[in-house]
Scaffold this motif. Structure first.
Motif, PDB file in Angstrom:
ATOM      1  N   GLN A   1     -10.096  18.327 -46.213  1.00 26.87           N
ATOM      2  CA  GLN A   1      -9.753  18.658 -44.824  1.00 26.87           C
ATOM      3  C   GLN A   1     -10.993  18.956 -43.976  1.00 26.87           C
ATOM      4  OE1 GLN A   1      -6.619  18.043 -43.798  1.00 26.87           O
ATOM      5  NE2 GLN A   1      -6.413  17.390 -45.927  1.00 26.87           N
ATOM      6  N   TYR A   2     -12.073  19.419 -44.601  1.00 28.29           N
ATOM      7  CA  TYR A   2     -13.315  19.608 -43.848  1.00 28.29           C
ATOM      8  C   TYR A   2     -13.891  18.251 -43.452  1.00 28.29           C
ATOM      9  CZ  TYR A   2     -13.235  24.248 -46.168  1.00 28.29           C
ATOM     10  OH  TYR A   2     -12.882  25.484 -46.653  1.00 28.29           O
ATOM     11  N   LEU A   3     -13.760  17.273 -44.354  1.00 25.71           N
ATOM     12  CA  LEU A   3     -14.238  15.916 -44.049  1.00 25.71           C
ATOM     13  C   LEU A   3     -13.505  15.342 -42.845  1.00 25.71           C
ATOM     14  CD1 LEU A   3     -15.514  13.084 -44.668  1.00 25.71           C
ATOM     15  CD2 LEU A   3     -13.613  12.720 -46.232  1.00 25.71           C
ATOM     16  N   TRP A   4     -12.169  15.466 -42.848  1.00 29.46           N
ATOM     17  CA  TRP A   4     -11.415  14.925 -41.721  1.00 29.46           C
ATOM     18  C   TRP A   4     -11.765  15.661 -40.430  1.00 29.46           C
ATOM     19  CZ3 TRP A   4     -10.489  10.803 -43.898  1.00 29.46           C
ATOM     20  CH2 TRP A   4      -9.798  10.659 -45.103  1.00 29.46           C
ATOM     21  N   MET A   5     -11.914  16.980 -40.507  1.00 28.11           N
ATOM     22  CA  MET A   5     -12.243  17.743 -39.311  1.00 28.11           C
ATOM     23  C   MET A   5     -13.655  17.416 -38.825  1.00 28.11           C
ATOM     24  SD  MET A   5     -10.986  19.787 -37.063  1.00 28.11           S
ATOM     25  CE  MET A   5      -9.615  20.762 -37.701  1.00 28.11           C
ATOM     26  N   ARG A   6     -14.592  17.279 -39.759  1.00 27.99           N
ATOM     27  CA  ARG A   6     -15.976  16.922 -39.368  1.00 27.99           C
ATOM     28  C   ARG A   6     -16.001  15.570 -38.647  1.00 27.99           C
ATOM     29  NH1 ARG A   6     -19.266  13.534 -41.976  1.00 27.99           N
ATOM     30  NH2 ARG A   6     -18.302  13.796 -44.040  1.00 27.99           N
ATOM     31  N   THR A   7     -15.273  14.602 -39.197  1.00 20.14           N
ATOM     32  CA  THR A   7     -15.234  13.287 -38.581  1.00 20.14           C
ATOM     33  C   THR A   7     -14.624  13.370 -37.184  1.00 20.14           C
ATOM     34  OG1 THR A   7     -14.962  12.301 -40.783  1.00 20.14           O
ATOM     35  CG2 THR A   7     -14.449  10.912 -38.883  1.00 20.14           C
ATOM     36  N   ALA A   8     -13.538  14.114 -37.069  1.00 24.07           N
ATOM     37  CA  ALA A   8     -12.893  14.277 -35.766  1.00 24.07           C
ATOM     38  C   ALA A   8     -13.822  14.966 -34.770  1.00 24.07           C
ATOM     39  CB  ALA A   8     -11.600  15.073 -35.931  1.00 24.07           C
ATOM     40  N   MET A   9     -14.523  16.009 -35.219  1.00 23.27           N
ATOM     41  CA  MET A   9     -15.442  16.725 -34.336  1.00 23.27           C
ATOM     42  C   MET A   9     -16.566  15.815 -33.854  1.00 23.27           C
ATOM     43  SD  MET A   9     -15.604  20.166 -36.697  1.00 23.27           S
ATOM     44  CE  MET A   9     -17.002  20.956 -35.883  1.00 23.27           C
ATOM     45  N   GLY A  10     -17.163  15.078 -34.802  1.00 26.30           N
ATOM     46  CA  GLY A  10     -18.295  14.232 -34.446  1.00 26.30           C
ATOM     47  C   GLY A  10     -17.933  13.149 -33.453  1.00 26.30           C
ATOM     48  N   VAL A  11     -16.724  12.594 -33.586  1.00 20.93           N
ATOM     49  CA  VAL A  11     -16.304  11.515 -32.688  1.00 20.93           C
ATOM     50  C   VAL A  11     -15.795  12.068 -31.356  1.00 20.93           C
ATOM     51  CG1 VAL A  11     -14.657   9.616 -32.405  1.00 20.93           C
ATOM     52  CG2 VAL A  11     -15.823   9.954 -34.604  1.00 20.93           C
ATOM     53  N   ALA A  12     -15.018  13.130 -31.395  1.00 19.72           N
ATOM     54  CA  ALA A  12     -14.443  13.693 -30.176  1.00 19.72           C
ATOM     55  C   ALA A  12     -15.498  14.263 -29.241  1.00 19.72           C
ATOM     56  CB  ALA A  12     -13.429  14.786 -30.528  1.00 19.72           C
ATOM     57  N   TYR A  13     -16.693  14.544 -29.759  1.00 22.00           N
ATOM     58  CA  TYR A  13     -17.766  15.067 -28.912  1.00 22.00           C
ATOM     59  C   TYR A  13     -18.075  14.113 -27.762  1.00 22.00           C
ATOM     60  CZ  TYR A  13     -22.173  17.357 -27.668  1.00 22.00           C
ATOM     61  OH  TYR A  13     -23.180  18.013 -26.999  1.00 22.00           O
ATOM     62  N   ALA A  14     -17.782  12.833 -27.942  1.00 18.74           N
ATOM     63  CA  ALA A  14     -18.037  11.845 -26.887  1.00 18.74           C
ATOM     64  C   ALA A  14     -17.255  12.158 -25.619  1.00 18.74           C
ATOM     65  CB  ALA A  14     -17.661  10.449 -27.396  1.00 18.74           C
ATOM     66  N   GLU A  15     -16.148  12.862 -25.749  1.00 19.94           N
ATOM     67  CA  GLU A  15     -15.307  13.139 -24.579  1.00 19.94           C
ATOM     68  C   GLU A  15     -16.011  14.023 -23.561  1.00 19.94           C
ATOM     69  OE1 GLU A  15     -12.425  11.795 -23.901  1.00 19.94           O
ATOM     70  OE2 GLU A  15     -12.082  10.755 -25.799  1.00 19.94           O
ATOM     71  N   LEU A  16     -17.005  14.779 -24.014  1.00 24.23           N
ATOM     72  CA  LEU A  16     -17.726  15.662 -23.085  1.00 24.23           C
ATOM     73  C   LEU A  16     -18.350  14.899 -21.926  1.00 24.23           C
ATOM     74  CD1 LEU A  16     -19.813  18.425 -24.934  1.00 24.23           C
ATOM     75  CD2 LEU A  16     -18.057  18.724 -23.177  1.00 24.23           C
ATOM     76  N   ARG A  17     -18.923  13.740 -22.227  1.00 27.75           N
ATOM     77  CA  ARG A  17     -19.639  13.014 -21.174  1.00 27.75           C
ATOM     78  C   ARG A  17     -18.691  12.443 -20.123  1.00 27.75           C
ATOM     79  NH1 ARG A  17     -22.997   8.660 -24.277  1.00 27.75           N
ATOM     80  NH2 ARG A  17     -23.271  10.478 -25.598  1.00 27.75           N
ATOM     81  N   TYR A  18     -17.402  12.455 -20.388  1.00 27.63           N
ATOM     82  CA  TYR A  18     -16.433  11.964 -19.407  1.00 27.63           C
ATOM     83  C   TYR A  18     -15.594  13.103 -18.832  1.00 27.63           C
ATOM     84  CZ  TYR A  18     -17.767   7.584 -21.601  1.00 27.63           C
ATOM     85  OH  TYR A  18     -18.488   6.525 -22.078  1.00 27.63           O
ATOM     86  N   GLY A  19     -16.044  14.338 -19.063  1.00 28.14           N
ATOM     87  CA  GLY A  19     -15.344  15.496 -18.518  1.00 28.14           C
ATOM     88  C   GLY A  19     -14.129  15.910 -19.316  1.00 28.14           C
ATOM     89  N   GLY A  20     -13.992  15.381 -20.538  1.00 25.61           N
ATOM     90  CA  GLY A  20     -12.844  15.722 -21.370  1.00 25.61           C
ATOM     91  C   GLY A  20     -13.101  16.932 -22.247  1.00 25.61           C
ATOM     92  N   ASP A  21     -12.077  17.333 -22.970  1.00 30.35           N
ATOM     93  CA  ASP A  21     -12.153  18.495 -23.852  1.00 30.35           C
ATOM     94  C   ASP A  21     -12.231  18.027 -25.310  1.00 30.35           C
ATOM     95  OD1 ASP A  21     -11.984  20.945 -25.110  1.00 30.35           O
ATOM     96  OD2 ASP A  21      -9.785  21.030 -24.948  1.00 30.35           O
TER      97      ASP A  21
END
Length: 895
Positions: free
Chosen positions: A185-205
């Motif tokens: 579950q840490y692997l899945w969360m790490r992957t999600a965190m690393g990819v979702a970080y891209a949303e910051l540059r478009y004003g997302g959460d």
């Protein structure tokens, strides 16, 4: 059951070597407690079957215990779950420490609390080891408590035993001492965190999208490609699996002798260096060596003699032997050569005949064909082999422009202005391709005309000349792609497809893959520039065989084709809709204005038009036969019930063709290319399903674990056999001997395996998915060992005719070393199998009964795996399936 005196004596005086180097006495009670916690049906049986002497390492003891449990799976699936749980707890102990595990076992700490507290320690460990990307970790540091609460530890139990093994072998992060500090579950969360970080540059959460991405992956509904799982949120941060690197006819752009050469933009050594960096970060590379001058040509700078493409391919082959993909697995490469190149005949036979299993073992190879060559071959006309140095327009054009270029070069040859290398008959060259493919599985074919025609990206002045290693991605020079697959079987409920859930997850998966592009750290500026220019993604599918089985449809049937066509069309249309919506939110991809998308063209309409306007003029009967087969499937009431509701869902999302065509031309689209069917490999093992769009490879096969060999059942097949109570003793013996079900078994048709399916059904399934694809489809056309050469020729021809992008065949035992043999007698003659286009008949040989429900029978089975008829498996089997290998992955590095 009470342990016998003999059994007790076997474990007295045994020492266990711990990971820290210390030794301790073997404790039967301690092991029994662990087995009970794992849910083992009979702990005493495991201990009785243990064969321990002297000092054993803790890892060896663990593997022996697991092997015993796995050999009991055919008696009760609880043994499988227990083996998985036992393996998971070995990971938990390394990650959290034995004191925490002991506290959980004694009830002083809740498992869920330990799991979530461990997540915070996991984050700190990553900081201490300087593994995390500094920018991402600084941002996420304030949200770790929140994300820890969102973890669902129970989802570890969605994994199969092989899924856990695969994660351990390649994916879970480790400390410097080699111990794990990451659980699933840490692997899945790490992957999600690393990819979702891209949303910051478009004003997302990022937190919102982290949760949604985590749910998608941790429930095994979607699986991204391996580099994303390896490297998400890490300092390395390279997340793509597929690359095409060009190789110009020079050593290096930087060398003094090449700087003035207009054709030298990226030389051999430039490509070699970049390939090494890609392998290091977990990617695979495809190349077309067709720009290199042929062997024997003059080298202008030295007046020496050129060594030709094959000599340089050997250099790249050696590179892969040295550098593993991401330090995890052997790298994958695709080597291609144009049909018109003077060295094409040497290339065709470079992995067959006397060179089989000797040369270029780190390469898949494919001949780059086009429609011009195929028509010449069908007519038996002569063609000229031409030096690319003298006619560079050959690799700079495709379609009608290529034909003009080629015929102009031929006229120059006839006029004596260009050297004639060789004039050959196209049919004879075609026959050589077929013969080598029949002999060794290489080369495959790839149609450059189709790839460039279907591709909607359209970069002005550029041509797609190569694919990634498994050919599911047709890529421009320096283009890269990140892949991900929807697990189809997750959307089967009560005999129908849950189209609403599938639609939502396709949209989320497209967003995930698009976000990967923005956070991806590519190892070269040219790669980064090209990826941002086209924003190509590759959404695919996994577990088709499991889906068809769950729906009660045999793979080689019109009904299976119809359901597959409906699934492929639905996913493609929803993916395009998702990319259009992303374009509204984040903008179109930079090269959009040059594309066919801007004209409102959808890739699948071009597939349909090509069949109608080109393929039908070549062989209307073959095209009509395929289309009628699809119609037969759609007209079946059972199929109509299965697919009911798909059109309504598409209409609700405005994802029917008319709406998509209007919106893609007015609003635009976020991604230049979207669909890709990859071979999966590791991802299918993690998801616990059969690979990609392939059928079952076998019901049972030999897997070579670190501690010993195991007769392993396909989990989907085994579960169904046990649920239907049709795995009696004679059936079990037959399956373990030959890897297939007896022909008179009630599930023999539904659980038909790859080599029992006629090659035409394999091709039909591949082209069905290709109809809705804009990049490529990787599939193996499996054939029995006694397949005649004519079948390979017909399969290659039909694949070209029906728009399959490319094709690879594999005739069983055509290599002296292959990935897998099915059953214990896999290297011996199987029961006679008469493979027909529609119906398969198997005449079984002698069936022998055996029972595994007692300790003595279990021991007998273990012995039989080690030795069969006085010959060891090592002698009988030339190579077994490795610990975390997928049988369909020829390179060992798919997915």
């Amino acid at each position: 059951m009470q342990l016998s005196t003999e059994a007790i004596s076997k474990v007295v005086g045994i020492k266990v070597l711990k990971r820290n180097g210390n030794t301790e006495d073997f404790s039967r009670d301690k092991l029994v407690r662990s087995l009970k916690l794992a849910g083992v049906p009979d702990p005493d049986l495991v201990i009785s079957a243990l064969d321990l002497r002297g000092t054993v390492s803790s890892s060896e003891l663990s593997d022996k215990v697991q092997l015993i449990m796995l050999n009991m799976v055919t008696d009760d699936l609880k043994w499988h779950d227990a083996a998985r749980n036992y393996l998971l707890w070995s990971v938990y102990k390394q990650v959290w420490g034995k004191d925490v595990v002991k506290a959980i076992n004694e009830g002083r700490v809740k498992f869920e609390d330990a799991y979530r507290e461990g997540f915070k320690a996991w984050f700190r460990t990553g900081l201490e080891l300087r593994i995390w990307d500094s920018e991402m970790s600084a941002w996420y540091a304030q949200h770790i408590d929140e994300l820890a609460k969102y973890l669902d530890p129970s989802r570890d139990l969605l994994l199969t035993y092989n899924g856990v093994r695969t994660l351990m072998s390649r994916y879970l992060l480790k400390r410097l001492d080699g111990s794990f500090f990451e659980v699933p579950q840490y692997l899945w969360m790490r992957t999600a965190m690393g990819v979702a970080y891209a949303e910051l540059r478009y004003g997302g959460d990022p937190i919102t999208w982290t949760r949604r991405f985590y749910d998608l992956m941790s429930q095994l509904r979607f699986m991204p490609n391996s580099p994303t799982l390896y490297n998400a949120m890490t300092r390395l941060g390279q997340l793509s699996a597929c690359f095409v690197v060009p190789i110009d006819d020079c050593l290096s752009r930087e060398s003094d002798t090449n700087r003035e050469d207009p054709e030298c933009n990226f030389g051999i050594m430039d490509a070699l260096r970049l390939a090494a960096l890609i392998f290091q970060s977990g990617g695979g590379v495809g190349y077309n060596f067709g720009k290199l001058r042929p062997e024997g040509d003059i080298v202008r700078s030295t007046t020496g003699i050129a060594s030709g493409p094959l000599s340089f391919m050997k250099l790249f082959d050696t590179l892969v032997d040295t550098i593993k993909q991401g330090g995890k697995r052997r790298g994958a490469q695709m080597g291609m050569l144009f049909w018109w190149h003077p060295d094409i005949e040497k290339f065709i036979t470079s992995k067959s005949g006397e060179l089989k299993d000797i040369q270029l073992q780190n390469f898949n190879i494919s001949v780059t064909i086009d429609d011009y060559f195929m028509q010449k071959a069908l007519k038996g006309e002569d063609i000229y082999l031409i030096n690319p140095r003298e006619c560079p327009c050959l690799y700079k054009t495709w379609g009608e422009e290529f034909v003009k270029c080629y015929e102009g070069c031929v006229e120059a040859i006839k006029a004596g202005k260009v050297r004639i290398w060789r004039r050959v008959n196209a049919k004879e060259l075609w026959d050589k391709i077929v013969k080598s493919a029949w002999d060794s599985g290489d080369p495959g074919l790839w149609n450059r005309d189709l790839a460039n025609y279907i591709n909607n990206e359209k970069l002005p002045g550029e041509v797609i000349n190569a694919t990634n290693p498994c050919s599911e991605e047709s890529l421009y020079d320096f283009e890269s792609c990140n892949l991900g697959s929807i697990n189809l079987v997750k959307y089967v409920h009560e005999g129908r497809i849950d189209w609403d859930s599938l639609a939502r997850d396709v949209q989320l998966a497209v967003r995930f893959l698009d976000d990967v592009i923005d956070v991806n750290k590519l190892p070269h500026e040219r790669l980064r520039k090209r990826v941002l220019e086209t924003r190509r993604i590759g959404l695919g599918a996994n577990g088709l065989a499991d889906t068809l089985i769950a729906l009660g449809l045999r793979y080689d049937s019109p009904q299976a084709l119809a359901v597959s066509n409906e699934l492929a069309s639905f996913i493609a249309r929803m993916a395009v809709r998702a990319s259009i919506e992303l374009a509204k939110e984040k903008g179109v991809y930079p090269a959009y204005k040059h594309s066919d998308w801007a004209e409102g063209v959808l890739p699948w309409t071009k597939h349909r038009e090509r069949l109608e306007k080109f393929s039908s003029t070549i062989d209307k009967e073959a095209v009509d036969e395929y289309m009628k087969t699809l119609d037969v499937g759609y007209n079946d009431p059972k199929v109509r019930a299965i697919i009911d509701g798909s059109t309504a869902v598409l209409k609700g999302y405005r994802a029917l063709d008319s709406d998509l065509s209007i919106d893609v031309s007015t609003v635009g689209i976020r991604n230049g290319s979207i669909m890709s069917i990859a071979p999966e490999g590791s991802r299918s093992l993690i998801a616990g399903v059969n690979s990609s769009i392939e059928p079952l490879f076998a019901i049972a096969y030999i897997r070579n674990l670190s501690i010993g060999k195991l007769i392993e059942y396909n989990y989907t097949a085994l579960r169904l056999l046990m649920q239907t109570k049709t795995l009696d003793e004679s059936t079990r013996r037959f399956v373990e001997e030959y890897g297939i079900l007896p022909r008179d078994h009630p599930l023999a048709d539904l659980l038909r395996t790859a080599h029992e399916i006629h090659w035409k059904w394999h091709v039909y399934m591949q082209v069905t998915w290709a109809r809705w694809n804009d990049s490529g489809v990787s599939k193996t056309i499996n054939m029995p060992s006694d397949t005649p050469m004519e079948d390979v020729e017909q399969a290659y021809r039909l694949a070209w005719l029906l728009n399959a992008f490319g094709i690879t065949v594999y005739r069983d035992k055509s290599k002296s070393v292959q990935v897998i043999y099915t059953g214990v007698k896999g290297a011996e003659a199987k029961p006679t199998i008469e493979v027909k286009e529609v119906k398969v008949e198997t005449k079984p040989k002698v069936e022998t009964k055996v029972s595994y429900t007692s300790l003595s029978a279990l021991k007998d089975k273990l012995v039989r795996i080690k030795s069969n008829g006085g010959e060891s498996i090592e002698e009988e089997m030339q190579e077994e399936l490795g610990e975390t290998d997928d049988p369909y992955c020829k390179t060992g590095s798919c997915g």
